[in-house]
Every structure is written in structure tokens, then in C-alpha cells.
Design a protein around this motif. Structure first.
Motif, PDB file in Angstrom:
ATOM      1  N   SER A 207     -30.129 -33.622 -36.559  1.00 48.31           N
ATOM      2  CA  SER A 207     -29.940 -33.463 -38.016  1.00 48.31           C
ATOM      3  C   SER A 207     -31.234 -33.784 -38.746  1.00 48.31           C
ATOM      4  O   SER A 207     -31.608 -33.093 -39.712  1.00 48.31           O
ATOM      5  CB  SER A 207     -28.868 -34.408 -38.541  1.00 48.31           C
ATOM      6  N   PHE A 208     -31.909 -34.826 -38.301  1.00 53.66           N
ATOM      7  CA  PHE A 208     -33.154 -35.228 -38.954  1.00 53.66           C
ATOM      8  C   PHE A 208     -34.198 -34.106 -38.833  1.00 53.66           C
ATOM      9  O   PHE A 208     -34.853 -33.747 -39.820  1.00 53.66           O
ATOM     10  CB  PHE A 208     -33.683 -36.528 -38.338  1.00 53.66           C
TER      11      PHE A 208
ATOM     12  N   ASN B 144     -27.096 -39.865 -46.526  1.00 51.08           N
ATOM     13  CA  ASN B 144     -26.036 -40.745 -47.004  1.00 51.08           C
ATOM     14  C   ASN B 144     -25.463 -41.571 -45.863  1.00 51.08           C
ATOM     15  O   ASN B 144     -25.296 -41.051 -44.764  1.00 51.08           O
ATOM     16  CB  ASN B 144     -24.915 -39.907 -47.657  1.00 51.08           C
ATOM     17  N   THR B 145     -25.143 -42.819 -46.126  1.00 46.99           N
ATOM     18  CA  THR B 145     -24.502 -43.639 -45.085  1.00 46.99           C
ATOM     19  C   THR B 145     -23.073 -43.165 -44.843  1.00 46.99           C
ATOM     20  O   THR B 145     -22.519 -43.394 -43.783  1.00 46.99           O
ATOM     21  CB  THR B 145     -24.418 -45.132 -45.490  1.00 46.99           C
ATOM     22  N   ALA B 146     -22.478 -42.527 -45.849  1.00 42.70           N
ATOM     23  CA  ALA B 146     -21.093 -42.064 -45.716  1.00 42.70           C
ATOM     24  C   ALA B 146     -21.084 -40.614 -45.239  1.00 42.70           C
ATOM     25  O   ALA B 146     -21.598 -39.730 -45.926  1.00 42.70           O
ATOM     26  CB  ALA B 146     -20.368 -42.184 -47.053  1.00 42.70           C
ATOM     27  N   GLU B 147     -20.486 -40.393 -44.096  1.00 44.27           N
ATOM     28  CA  GLU B 147     -20.378 -39.033 -43.556  1.00 44.27           C
ATOM     29  C   GLU B 147     -19.710 -38.111 -44.584  1.00 44.27           C
ATOM     30  O   GLU B 147     -20.123 -36.970 -44.800  1.00 44.27           O
ATOM     31  CB  GLU B 147     -19.534 -39.112 -42.281  1.00 44.27           C
TER      32      GLU B 147
ATOM     33  N   ALA C 101     -22.261 -37.067 -47.041  1.00 46.38           N
ATOM     34  CA  ALA C 101     -23.382 -36.349 -46.426  1.00 46.38           C
ATOM     35  C   ALA C 101     -23.037 -34.877 -46.200  1.00 46.38           C
ATOM     36  O   ALA C 101     -23.902 -34.002 -46.286  1.00 46.38           O
ATOM     37  CB  ALA C 101     -23.772 -37.017 -45.111  1.00 46.38           C
ATOM     38  N   TYR C 102     -21.766 -34.599 -45.943  1.00 47.99           N
ATOM     39  CA  TYR C 102     -21.366 -33.219 -45.638  1.00 47.99           C
ATOM     40  C   TYR C 102     -21.074 -32.381 -46.881  1.00 47.99           C
ATOM     41  O   TYR C 102     -20.778 -31.191 -46.764  1.00 47.99           O
ATOM     42  CB  TYR C 102     -20.130 -33.226 -44.716  1.00 47.99           C
TER      43      TYR C 102
ATOM     44  N   PRO D   1     -26.493 -32.481 -43.061  1.00 42.65           N
ATOM     45  CA  PRO D   1     -26.106 -33.881 -43.271  1.00 42.65           C
ATOM     46  C   PRO D   1     -26.955 -34.847 -42.448  1.00 42.65           C
ATOM     47  O   PRO D   1     -27.108 -34.674 -41.243  1.00 42.65           O
ATOM     48  CB  PRO D   1     -24.652 -33.905 -42.775  1.00 42.65           C
ATOM     49  N   VAL D   2     -27.520 -35.826 -43.124  1.00 39.91           N
ATOM     50  CA  VAL D   2     -28.240 -36.879 -42.405  1.00 39.91           C
ATOM     51  C   VAL D   2     -27.479 -38.177 -42.698  1.00 39.91           C
ATOM     52  O   VAL D   2     -27.605 -38.758 -43.781  1.00 39.91           O
ATOM     53  CB  VAL D   2     -29.712 -36.987 -42.871  1.00 39.91           C
TER      54      VAL D   2
END
Ligand SMILES: Cc1ncc(C[n+]2csc(CCOP(=O)(O)OP(=O)(O)O)c2C)c(N)n1
Ligand SMILES: [Mg+2]
Length: 620
Positions: free
Chosen positions: A217-218, A327-330, A333-334, A340-341
Motif C-alpha cells: 500500500s505504501f 489513517n490509523t482507522a481502516e 482509510a478506505y 489506503p495506508v
């Protein structure tokens, strides 16, 4: 096994006292104490346990909802490294906390709620304040906390604490899942003794993780950023919570990528940073909204893309726009079909700096950013110094507070016309000096919120910016601030009613119906009689605050200086001119206009609405 025979409430307090968190090698005691009000549902349990633990502070509040607001603001101003628990009796004391729980959960703030609950034993039911249900004995009003809590449990037996408390801590210290946590505590069980394992009371340190990104993802995010010709960062609250502001500064200083801010992310960069373009979305400015409209790549950092940020999905108009979300929250992030990261903002930004050597926006784009920024700052200067005849405009009041405030002083607000004006106009100088609840936008957060923020950092002056409507909803924690010696400055803007909703109502063709303070007229039977007068200063004085009144901008500036010099909570009431408002800047917010109506103005508003709504986009 070594055990300690204590009541369930004593065990709970004993456990809370010994919880610590750690991030970047720094340790903090997690709970600063307990806020609340005693009633029969908690006095003999939690109340007795607190009395027995004088080293664990108990703060008496005036309204349980306000107690939760104090806790939320405290956690937010501490970047979630510290928190409060909130105790209430059963029934109304408990349900009073539900609104506060909603605010904490929307804003992802750790708050532990300990509502008292009906007897587990049941033989004496219905107890005072119990809502009986003929269909089950397994439900109480505390079930209302379920949809507004990130973790919910009811402790029917004292030993259940042993398995519930680690879950409580896991959620409260989670960078992605935190919010309100509710432990419903039946009043009889609170006072019941049990032989708890000694282990439960040991010091425990919870690591606040800095999650690493997934490699693939990164790499995809790096590729997208490298390809972006007109990139824009949307900085949300996650930037501040992760303490990623220095990393963001470095990343954008080297790449030249502009940074727009959401309400929660405001202050991610100082206002005069060359890449900072300010507020985005429905309450956004022309610089950020212009850049957003054309951006081919949006990098959302710690944002949940609320409708005010996306201007109800109209702010991004480039047909080829792509998104990268950090985002720390999946869950977040999506969103918007992004790459998404799922990771910590600071960690990812530091890695992006290393992964993107030589990445720099074009000279043309850099010049456009600079030009838009210069023009916007001139607009702020204009609005700060309108020289409005008679009563000051709200933008001048904001300008005066900004000029009086020191660089670390905090401006705090939540609902009314202020959040929009402040999002655009406040020139944030340091991280966490702008504190807005615009997740729940809850009238009544401001005064308790200011107290919580001040407790988190007593070295800052905290200014609560409050409308007259909001003041009336929850002025009562002024008493708490006096009792505890916690000084805040409360600016009450008197515009005789709900000006923001009045303006919204007029834009929907409803002529401000039911939004301004007027007496009910005998002639018309409507609320269109004489102006309703409320003496806010006298009210504040009666609650123990200093109170000052300002009729002009000069008087207001003098009052600010006086308030700064005083050491007790001070309320400044300023009359503003409701006819002069801060304009919108090519923004939109979807509030649906009646599809059919007898009113011509509503019909006209509806046809405008149908045109504007066509700009809303899906990103899948
Ligand atoms: C608890 C709560 N109830 C209702 C609302 C809807 N609402 C948003 S702003 C507003 C009016 C606020 O009035 P005031 O504080 O005087 O600010 P003004 O709009 O005049 O700037 C209302 C009723 C809300 N945000 N929160
Ligand atoms: Mg008002």
C-alpha cells in the motif's frame, strides 16, 4: 494466588489509578480522576470507593452531560494521552451522559463512562428511576449507550471486572477504535465484596502504537504522489492526535504540496506557513476550495471526510482526481476509493519524506498556491477590520480575540455561526490552540470543554467562544470552574437567537422561522413580538464568574485585557451586528429543501437546490 478483598467499586478505582500509557518513550498516568454527580445509584459504590482513595481526584460537576464534555475536551487537549472517567447515578443521571458519549465517540476521544444501573438482584425492582420493560428484565436505560460507545459492558457479578477492564483499556488506548467506553454498574454489585487477584492492581503501561504501513500500500501511495501534478493534502484531526505536525511541515516544505485543514485538523501547520492554505469545504476559504476543485491527487491524513470537509461531496471536481488516505482507522482509510495506508500519520509522513526525494510541485503550481494564499490573507485582514458602525461584526470580535491571545492560547467552540467563521478566519499559531467540536457540533460543549482543556494545560489561556443560544443551553459549569479554581474566559456573542440556523432557514426559503428571540405576540400568536432580553452578564455573575459587557469593539478589546488579568472565570458579553456575516466561498452544504410547498420562497430555494446538488460526486 494473592487476593485483595474489596468491593467491586473499590477494585475499579484501584485499577484505574494504576493505568499508564506510553508513546515515544514518554509515560503518563492515564486517568486524571473521576467527574460526576452522586445519586443513590453510585453513592454507596463508586462514591464510597472515591472517598477511600483521596489520591484519585473526584470533581463534582453540575450536569452529567457537561462532565462528559469536560472529559472529552481534556482528552483531546492531551492528544488522547490522558482521560477522565465519569460517574453517574441510574436513570436520568445516566441518560444525561448519552449526548456526551456521542460527542466523544464521533471525535474518537477516550472517555470512560460509569453509569449506575438497576439492581442485578432484581427482587426490589422497580427501583427509583428504573424504566421497566414488560418484555424483558435484561434491559435498562443504559442500553441507550450501546450505539454511542466503542465498547459496552454491564457488570452483573464483581468478578466480571477482571475480564472487562483489559478490554476497556484496549479500546480507550487504541489510536483507531477509541471513543466512549461504557461500563454499566448495577448499584448493588458496586458495593459487593470479592477476593480480587492482587495482579489487577499492579501498575500497567499501555503502549500507544505507531502503526507501520503495509509495504505494498505504501509503495502504491508513493507512486500516486509521485504522479500527482496538482496534489493537495487534507489534514484532519489525526495529524494532531499523532503529533505529526513537525513531520507534516518537513514533508510539505520539501515537496511544496499545499495543506488544507478540516475543523479537527486546523492547526496542523501555523497559519503563515507557505504551504498552509487553511480551511477546506463548506466552511472553507477560496484558496483551499480552489485548490481542492482542481486537485488531481488528494492525500487525506487523519480525516474521515465528513460532509463539511467534502462540501457534501462537491469540493473535489477534477474528473480524474485520485485519493491516498493515511489513517490509523481502516474504516476511514478506505473511504472515497482511496489507496489506503492504514498506519500512524507521523510514521508514514517520515517514510514519505525518505521515499520521495526530489518530489517538488511545479513552479507554476507553487506560484498559484502563493497567490491564492496572499489573496485569502488580505480577505481575513479585511474581515478582522471592517470598521462596522455601531455594534461590531462577529468577524471583528474574532479578530480582537486573535490579537489579544498569545500564540499558545486556545480558542474553543462547537456550534452556531462561530465554527464556520472561526474555521475560515482563526489564524492558528501553534498545534492544539484551536479546539473545535465539529464532529457532533454540540451546543453546550463550549463551557465545560474550556474547563477540560484548561485542566489539560493550565499554562494556556482558554477562550470559549459561545453564542447566546449555546450559553443558555449549558452555562452551569461556570460554578464548577469557580469551585475548582479553573479560570477560563468565556466570550458570549449576543445576537438574539440562533443566527446560524436563522441564516440557514432563510437560505431554504423559510424566512428564519422560529430562530430568533422574540416574545410571542398577542396579535399574531407567533414569536414575532418585542425583542426578548436576557441579561447574560447578570446570569454569569450569579454563578460566581466575573462578568463584563461590551457594546462596541473598543469596549470588547478593553474587556479582553481585563479578563486576561483576572484569575477567576470571566464572561464577556458582546452585542454583535447580526446583519453582517462572513460570506461563503464557493462552498455548499447539502440540506434538503422541501420538494413541495405552498411558499414561493421555498419553491425557489428548491429549484436552486436541485441545480447545486448536481455537483455532488461519488468516489468509488
Ligand atoms: C445540542 C444542539 N441542539 C441543536 C443544535 C442545532 N443548532 C446548531 S447551531 C444552533 C444555534 C446556536 O445559537 P447560538 O449559540 O446563539 O449561535 P448563533 O447561531 O447565534 O451564532 C442550533 C440550534 C446543535 N448543534 N446542538
Ligand atoms: Mg446567537
Amino acid at each position: 494466588m494473592k487476593t485483595r478483598r474489596v468491593t467491586m467499586a473499590q477494585a475499579l478505582i484501584g485499577f484505574l489509578k494504576n493505568q499508564y500509557v506510553e508513546r515515544d518513550g514518554e509515560q503518563h498516568q492515564f486517568f486524571a480522576g473521576v467527574l460526576g454527580i452522586f445519586g443513590h445509584g453510585n453513592v454507596a459504590g463508586i462514591g464510597q470507593a472515591l472517598q477511600q482513595n483521596p489520591d484519585f481526584p473526584y470533581i463534582m460537576v453540575r450536569n452529567e452531560q457537561a462532565g462528559v464534555h469536560i472529559a472529552s475536551a481534556f482528552a483531546k487537549a492531551s492528544n488522547r494521552m490522558r482521560a477522565f472517567a465519569c460517574t453517574s447515578s441510574i436513570g436520568p443521571g445516566a441518560t444525561n451522559m448519552v449526548t456526551g458519549a456521542g460527542l466523544a465517540t464521533v471525535n474518537r476521544l477516550p472517555v470512560l463512562l460509569l453509569p449506575g444501573d438497576i439492581f442485578a438482584r432484581r427482587n426490589v425492582a422497580p427501583v427509583l428511576q428504573q424504566v421497566e420493560l414488560p418484555t424483558t428484565q435484561d434491559t435498562s436505560v443504559n442500553d441507550c449507550f450501546k450505539p454511542v460507545s466503542r465498547y459496552w459492558d454491564r457488570i452483573y457479578r464483581p468478578e466480571q471486572l477482571i475480564t472487562s477492564l483489559p478490554e476497556v483499556m484496549r479500546v480507550l488506548t487504541s489510536p483507531s477504535d477509541c471513543g466512549a467506553v461504557t461500563l454499566a454498574l448495577p448499584q448493588d454489585v458496586q458495593a459487593e465484596a470479592y477476593d480480587y487477584p492482587e495482579e489487577l492492581f499492579r501498575k500497567r503501561v499501555w503502549l500507544i502504537r505507531r502503526g507501520q504501513p503495509d509495504q505494498v500500500s505504501f509503495a502504491r501511495a508513493v507512486e500516486a504522489i509521485r504522479a500527482g501534478k496538482k496534489p493537495l493534502i487534507v489534514a484532519g484531526g489525526g495529524v494532531l492526535m499523532s503529533e505529526a505536525t513537525a513531520a507534516l511541515d518537513k514533508f510539505v516544505a520539501t515537496t511544496g504540496i499545499p495543506v488544507a485543514e478540516t475543523q479537527a485538523g486546523k492547526g496542523s501547520l501555523p497559519w503563515n506557513h507557505p504551504q498552509e492554505v487553511g480551511a477546506i469545504g463548506s466552511t472553507g476559504n477560496l484558496a483551499a476550495n480552489h485548490l481542492a476543485a482542481a486537485a488531481d491527487l488528494v492525500i487525506g491524513i487523519g480525516t474521515r471526510y465528513a460532509d463539511f470537509t467534502s462540501a457534501s461531496m462537491t469540493v473535489f471536481q477534477n474528473p480524474d482526481v485520485r485519493f491516498v488516505n493515511i489513517n490509523t482507522a481502516e474504516f476511514d482509510a478506505y473511504k472515497v476509493g482511496a489507496v489506503p495506508v492504514v498506519a500512524d500519520a507521523r510514521t508514514v509522513l517520515e517514510q514519505l519524506i525518505a521515499a520521495l526525494p526530489g518530489k517538488r510541485v511545479s513552479a507554476e503550481y507553487a506560484a498559484q498556491i502563493n497567490d491564492l494564499k496572499v489573496k485569502w490573507e488580505a480577505e481575513v485582514d479585511r474581515l478582522f477590520h471592517l470598521n462596522n458602525p455601531g455594534r461590531p461584526a462577529q468577524s471583528e470580535v474574532i479578530g480582537a480575540i486573535w490579537e489579544a491571545a498569545g500564540p499558545r492560547d486556545m480558542l474553543l467552540s462547537a456550534a452556531g455561526s462561530h465554527p464556520g467563521d472561526l474555521h475560515k478566519l482563526w489564524r492558528t499559531r501553534t498545534p492544539n490552540s484551536y479546539h473545535m467540536d465539529y464532529g457532533f457540533s454540540c451546543m453546550g460543549y463550549e463551557i465545560p470543554g474550556a474547563i477540560g482543556a484548561k485542566m489539560a494545560d493550565p499554562t494556556r489561556e482558554v477562550y470559549a467562544f459561545v453564542g447566546d443560544g449555546t450559553y443558555l443551553m449549558m452555562p452551569t459549569e461556570i460554578v464548577t470552574s469557580v469551585q475548582e479554581g479553573i479560570k477560563v474566559i468565556i466570550v458570549v456573542v449576543d445576537n438574539h437567537g440562533y443566527a446560524s440556523i436563522g441564516a440557514l432557514s432563510r437560505s431554504l426559503g423559510e424566512a428564519g422561522f422560529g430562530t430568533s428571540y422574540h416574545l410571542r405576540s398577542k396579535a399574531s400568536g407567533q414569536l414575532d413580538g418585542e425583542c426578548l432580553k436576557v441579561d447574560y452578564a447578570a446570569n454569569a455573575r450569579s454563578l460566581g464568574a466575573n462578568a463584563l459587557k461590551a457594546a462596541t469593539l473598543d469596549e470588547f478589546k478593553k474587556a479582553l485585557e481585563e479578563a486576561k488579568a483576572l484569575d477567576r472565570t470571566t464572561v464577556i458579553v458582546v452585542d454583535t451586528d447580526p446583519s453582517v456575516s462572513v460570506p461563503g466561498y464557493e462552498s455548499w452544504w447539502d440540506v434538503v429543501v422541501a420538494e413541495v410547498s405552498e411558499s414561493e420562497s421555498v419553491q425557489k430555494a428548491r429549484s436552486n437546490y436541485e441545480v447545486a446538488q448536481k455537483r455532488e460526486r461519488y468516489f468509488v
